[in-house]
Design a protein around this motif. Structure first.
Motif, PDB file in Angstrom:
ATOM      1  N   ALA A 116       0.830  -1.204   0.000  1.00 37.47           N
ATOM      2  CA  ALA A 116       0.000   0.000   0.000  1.00 37.47           C
ATOM      3  C   ALA A 116       0.870   1.262   0.000  1.00 37.47           C
TER       4      ALA A 116
ATOM      5  N   CYS B  27      -3.510   8.366   5.218  1.00 36.42           N
ATOM      6  CA  CYS B  27      -3.281   8.379   3.766  1.00 36.42           C
ATOM      7  C   CYS B  27      -1.867   8.849   3.443  1.00 36.42           C
ATOM      8  N   LEU B 102      -8.348   5.587  -3.969  1.00 31.78           N
ATOM      9  CA  LEU B 102      -7.294   4.579  -3.840  1.00 31.78           C
ATOM     10  C   LEU B 102      -6.532   4.742  -2.519  1.00 31.78           C
ATOM     11  N   GLU B 103      -6.366   5.999  -2.088  1.00 34.16           N
ATOM     12  CA  GLU B 103      -5.663   6.232  -0.816  1.00 34.16           C
ATOM     13  C   GLU B 103      -6.406   5.619   0.359  1.00 34.16           C
ATOM     14  N   LEU B 105      -8.563   3.140   0.162  1.00 35.96           N
ATOM     15  CA  LEU B 105      -8.504   1.691  -0.026  1.00 35.96           C
ATOM     16  C   LEU B 105      -7.187   1.136   0.501  1.00 35.96           C
ATOM     17  N   ARG B 106      -6.096   1.860   0.227  1.00 30.69           N
ATOM     18  CA  ARG B 106      -4.777   1.416   0.707  1.00 30.69           C
ATOM     19  C   ARG B 106      -4.678   1.502   2.224  1.00 30.69           C
ATOM     20  N   THR B 109      -6.626  -1.297   3.713  1.00 32.24           N
ATOM     21  CA  THR B 109      -5.915  -2.569   3.513  1.00 32.24           C
ATOM     22  C   THR B 109      -4.832  -2.753   4.571  1.00 32.24           C
ATOM     23  N   ASN B 170      -8.646  -5.478  -2.803  1.00 29.96           N
ATOM     24  CA  ASN B 170      -7.340  -5.759  -2.214  1.00 29.96           C
ATOM     25  C   ASN B 170      -6.247  -5.753  -3.293  1.00 29.96           C
ATOM     26  N   ALA B 173      -5.464  -2.205  -4.275  1.00 31.53           N
ATOM     27  CA  ALA B 173      -4.726  -1.476  -3.237  1.00 31.53           C
ATOM     28  C   ALA B 173      -3.260  -1.899  -3.169  1.00 31.53           C
ATOM     29  N   THR B 174      -2.959  -3.139  -3.573  1.00 31.72           N
ATOM     30  CA  THR B 174      -1.620  -3.691  -3.310  1.00 31.72           C
ATOM     31  C   THR B 174      -0.867  -4.129  -4.571  1.00 31.72           C
ATOM     32  N   PRO B 177      -3.381  -0.973  -9.684  1.00 31.15           N
ATOM     33  CA  PRO B 177      -4.475  -0.136  -9.187  1.00 31.15           C
ATOM     34  C   PRO B 177      -5.578   0.121 -10.219  1.00 31.15           C
TER      35      PRO B 177
END
Lengths: 198, 198
Positions: A116, B27, B102-103, B105-106, B109, B170, B173-174, B177
Motif C-alpha cells: 500500500a 493516507c 485509492l488512498e 482503499l490502501r 488494507t 485488495n 490497493a496492493t 491499481p
C-alpha cells in the motif's frame, strides 16, 4: 493458491536456511514485531551472515517473497495430465477451505499490505498476481483444448476467479478464519455453468 | 463498498475533527509511519486532547474504523426504492472500477492486515464483513421479493459476491491499481445467469 506447508524438510543450502528462519519468525512475531535479530534467533548460523546478505528487514522480506513465489512455481500440486476441471476444482478447494496454513496466509497478508505504501512490495505483488492468474489461464486453456470447457475469454475468467479466491483468503486471514464453503459452492456453480460443456 | 470520498465537508464535532485528521495522516504516512504526533499536525485543536482521548495509536485507529463503519451504514448510496438489480450493479461497479479513493482503499488494507496478529482488529473486521454481507443480502432479498431475482440462498450468494469484491479491491490497493473491468464483466455474467429471472 499459496504453498501452505513450506519448509517441511531440512534446508538444502544457506539461502533456504535463512528463508526458513524468516518464515518462522514472521509467523511468530508478525511483520511489525519482526527484526533481523529475531530471525537470527531461529537461524543456526551467525547473525553477521544475515547482516552480510541483507541491509534491512524489508530487503530480506522481499527476497523471502521471491523465494516463496519461485517455490510455488516449482511445486504446483497435481499433474498436467489430470482433467482440467479436476485441476481447477483442486485450486478452488485448496484456496478456500484448507484447514492448515493460516499462519502463512496471515504472514503473506501482512507483507502484501506493505505494498500500500511501498513500491518495491507493489512490484512484487504485481508479479505474484500475474503468476497466479497465468496458472489459472493454463488450466482454462487445457480445458478448452480438451473440450471440457467452453471457449471463454480465459484472461477475463482467470482475473475473476483469482479475485474471488484472493478475497476469500484475505477474509480468512483477517476476519473469520473458517473455511469459505459458501463462496466455494457459488464458485463451483459458476464453473459448472460458465465453463463446463457437458 | 467503502465510502470513497469521506470528510468532504467541515467536521461537525471534535470526534469528527479527530477522525478527519487521522484519515489524512493515515493516507499520507501509512500505518507504519503513523504516530499520534503526526495526526496532531493535522488537528487544529491541541495534541494533549488527542492523548486525553486515546492511550495509543492502535486505540485511535480502532475508533477510526468504528467511525468509518458507522458512516458507511448511514450513508448507503442510492435509494431502497431503486430496482434491486440496479442497486446491486452500482455496488459491483463502485467497488471494482471507482477511479478515486485509492488512498482510502490502501489505508483500509493496511489496517485490515493488522488483524493478522491483533485480535482487536480481527474483531472489528468480523463485524465489518458482517455489515457488508448484510448490505448485499438486503439487496438480494428485495430482488427476490420484487420477482427480479430467483429464490437463491442469499447468504451464500452474498458471501461469494463480497469475496470477489474484496479480492478485487485488495488487488487494486496492493498490486495493479487499474479498474477491475474483467472481474466486473464476469461478475455481471454471474448476476445475469444466477440471479435474474428475465
Amino acid at each position: 493458491m499459496e504453498d501452505l506447508e513450506p519448509f517441511a524438510g531440512a534446508p538444502e543450502d544457506t539461502r533456504e536456511a535463512i528463508m526458513k528462519a524468516t518464515y518462522r519468525a514472521l509467523c511468530e512475531h508478525g511483520y511489525a514485531g519482526l527484526t533481523i535479530s529475531r530471525i537470527a534467533e531461529d537461524f543456526e548460523k551467525s547473525k553477521s551472515l544475515l547482516y552480510h546478505h541483507y541491509d534491512s528487514k524489508d530487503e530480506l522480506l522481499l527476497d523471502f517473497l521471491s523465494f516463496m513465489l519461485g517455490k510455488f512455481q516449482r511445486d504446483v500440486p497435481g499433474s498436467e495430465e489430470d482433467p482440467a476441471s479436476d485441476r481447477l476444482d483442486a485450486v478452488l478447494e485448496e484456496s478456500l477451505t484448507h484447514e492448515g496454513g493460516l499462519e502463512l496466509l496471515r504472514a503473506m497478508t501482512e507483507l502484501r499490505a506493505q505494498a500500500a505504501h511501498d513500491e518495491r512490495f507493489r512490484e512484487h505483488f504485481m508479479e505474484h498476481d500475474r503468476v497466479f492468474r497465468e496458472g489459472i489461464v493454463g488450466i482454462l486453456e487445457a480445458g478448452i483444448e480438451s473440450g471440457d470447457f467452453r471457449d471463454v475469454d480465459v484472461e477475463q475468467v482467470a482475473d475473476f476467479v483469482f479475485a474471488a479466491l484472493s478475497g476469500g483468503m484475505n477474509q480468512r486471514a483477517t476476519a473469520d478464519p473458517g473455511p469459505k464453503t459458501a463462496s466455494l459452492a457459488e464458485l463451483r456453480w459458476y464453473v459448472e455453468n460458465r465453463l463446463r460443456t457437458d
